[in-house]
Design a protein around this motif. Structure first.
Motif, PDB file in Angstrom:
ATOM      1  N   ASN A 164      -2.890  -7.902  -2.246  1.00 17.96           N
ATOM      2  CA  ASN A 164      -2.046  -7.375  -1.166  1.00 17.96           C
ATOM      3  C   ASN A 164      -2.290  -5.874  -0.991  1.00 17.96           C
ATOM      4  N   ALA A 165      -3.539  -5.463  -1.158  1.00 13.93           N
ATOM      5  CA  ALA A 165      -3.895  -4.041  -1.109  1.00 13.93           C
ATOM      6  C   ALA A 165      -3.346  -3.359   0.138  1.00 13.93           C
ATOM      7  N   ASN A 166      -2.770  -2.167  -0.081  1.00 15.29           N
ATOM      8  CA  ASN A 166      -2.232  -1.311   0.982  1.00 15.29           C
ATOM      9  C   ASN A 166      -0.931  -1.842   1.586  1.00 15.29           C
ATOM     10  N   ARG A 167      -0.356  -2.878   0.998  1.00 15.60           N
ATOM     11  CA  ARG A 167       0.949  -3.390   1.434  1.00 15.60           C
ATOM     12  C   ARG A 167       1.947  -3.193   0.299  1.00 15.60           C
ATOM     13  N   VAL A 168       3.097  -2.614   0.621  1.00 18.12           N
ATOM     14  CA  VAL A 168       4.113  -2.405  -0.403  1.00 18.12           C
ATOM     15  C   VAL A 168       4.750  -3.730  -0.773  1.00 18.12           C
ATOM     16  N   LEU A 169       4.737  -4.051  -2.065  1.00 22.50           N
ATOM     17  CA  LEU A 169       5.399  -5.247  -2.572  1.00 22.50           C
ATOM     18  C   LEU A 169       6.733  -4.831  -3.188  1.00 22.50           C
ATOM     19  N   SER A 170       7.796  -5.478  -2.772  1.00 30.42           N
ATOM     20  CA  SER A 170       9.112  -5.143  -3.329  1.00 30.42           C
ATOM     21  C   SER A 170       9.209  -5.602  -4.769  1.00 30.42           C
ATOM     22  N   LYS A 171      10.136  -4.997  -5.498  1.00 26.92           N
ATOM     23  CA  LYS A 171      10.372  -5.422  -6.884  1.00 26.92           C
ATOM     24  C   LYS A 171      10.801  -6.886  -6.924  1.00 26.92           C
ATOM     25  N   ALA A 172      11.605  -7.296  -5.946  1.00 28.55           N
ATOM     26  CA  ALA A 172      12.057  -8.685  -5.898  1.00 28.55           C
ATOM     27  C   ALA A 172      10.875  -9.625  -5.696  1.00 28.55           C
ATOM     28  N   GLU A 173       9.948  -9.254  -4.829  1.00 29.48           N
ATOM     29  CA  GLU A 173       8.783 -10.108  -4.557  1.00 29.48           C
ATOM     30  C   GLU A 173       7.887 -10.215  -5.785  1.00 29.48           C
ATOM     31  N   ILE A 174       7.670  -9.097  -6.457  1.00 24.30           N
ATOM     32  CA  ILE A 174       6.837  -9.115  -7.663  1.00 24.30           C
ATOM     33  C   ILE A 174       7.482  -9.986  -8.734  1.00 24.30           C
ATOM     34  N   THR A 175       8.789  -9.830  -8.910  1.00 21.12           N
ATOM     35  CA  THR A 175       9.493 -10.635  -9.914  1.00 21.12           C
ATOM     36  C   THR A 175       9.371 -12.110  -9.610  1.00 21.12           C
ATOM     37  N   GLU A 176       9.584 -12.486  -8.350  1.00 11.63           N
ATOM     38  CA  GLU A 176       9.531 -13.896  -7.967  1.00 11.63           C
ATOM     39  C   GLU A 176       8.138 -14.475  -8.178  1.00 11.63           C
TER      40      GLU A 176
END
Length: 227
Positions: A164-176
């Motif tokens: 997902n380069a150059n796209r901000v991943l939320s903490k919630a998304e990373i956790t899930e």
């Protein structure tokens, strides 16, 4: 081999997931077309087992949208719609196979192995941004040609960021995606892992690749190449 199983029949989904996991495959389960599309776009899969009659988007619509987003993951349709016109439509849309329900589980595994033989060696196994490179088969990470040891979770987070380069991943998304549970606002598990990951791949190197969007999440910056 990472497989995305998209099936809304709860008992069948559990049976297929358990059987494939026992056969040595990593299996992620989704029960709706819209969720499957989101997951397939965010993560890396070697195969998608896709039901046709799904809530949200049906299987045919999911396949069309995947190809529209340039996601070329091989797809096997699994469906009770066994008439020839449904099979033909599925194959014409780009599925590599079509198995009719009810099916013999050993036959399903044979079809999965067939996809693995046909497509396994053709898919990108190296992801690279600037001088950072990860080998998805060897599970190795290098920066400036230096081998870097990562934990299993750190490797998974880094792979997710790269895909997902150059796209901000939320903490919630990373956790899930990495832990498969809902985000706990009081937990600092993401911060701990990101601190360790940064220490290993950014601390002694330039330029810094991982950026933080305060209060939201993280992204990795650069042009992603695959081979």
């Amino acid at each position: 081999m990472n497989i995305l199983l998209v099936e809304d029949e709860v008992k069948l989904a559990a049976f297929v997931q358990k059987g494939l996991q026992e056969a040595g495959y990593n299996v992620k389960l989704e029960s709706s077309g819209s969720a499957a599309l989101e997951t397939a776009a965010a993560d890396h899969f070697d195969l998608i087992l896709l039901d046709i009659m799904l809530p949200g988007q049906n299987g045919f619509e999911v396949l069309k949208n995947l190809r529209k987003f340039s996601i070329d993951t091989p797809i096997i349709f699994m469906s009770a719609l066994s008439e020839s016109d449904h099979v033909i439509e599925g194959l014409d849309l780009g599925a590599v196979d079509y198995i009719k329900k009810p099916f013999d589980f050993e036959e399903l595994k044979a079809r999965v192995r067939n996809v693995q033989r046909k497509f396994g060696s053709k898919r990108a196994s190296i992801l690279k941004i600037k001088d950072l490179e990860i080998d998805l088969i060897k599970r190795e990470v290098k920066r400036a040609d230096q081998l870097i040891e990562l934990s299993k979770r750190e490797f998974s987070i880094l792979e997710l960021l790269l895909r997902n380069a150059n796209r901000v991943l939320s903490k919630a998304e990373i956790t899930e995606k990495i832990w498969n549970f809902n985000f706990d606002m009081g937990s600092n598990v993401i911060e701990v892992h990101m601190h360790q990951l940064r220490k290993k791949i950014d601390h002694d190197f330039e330029p810094k690749l991982i950026e933080t969007q305060v209060g939201y999440g993280y992204k990795i910056v650069g042009e992603l190449t695959k081979r």
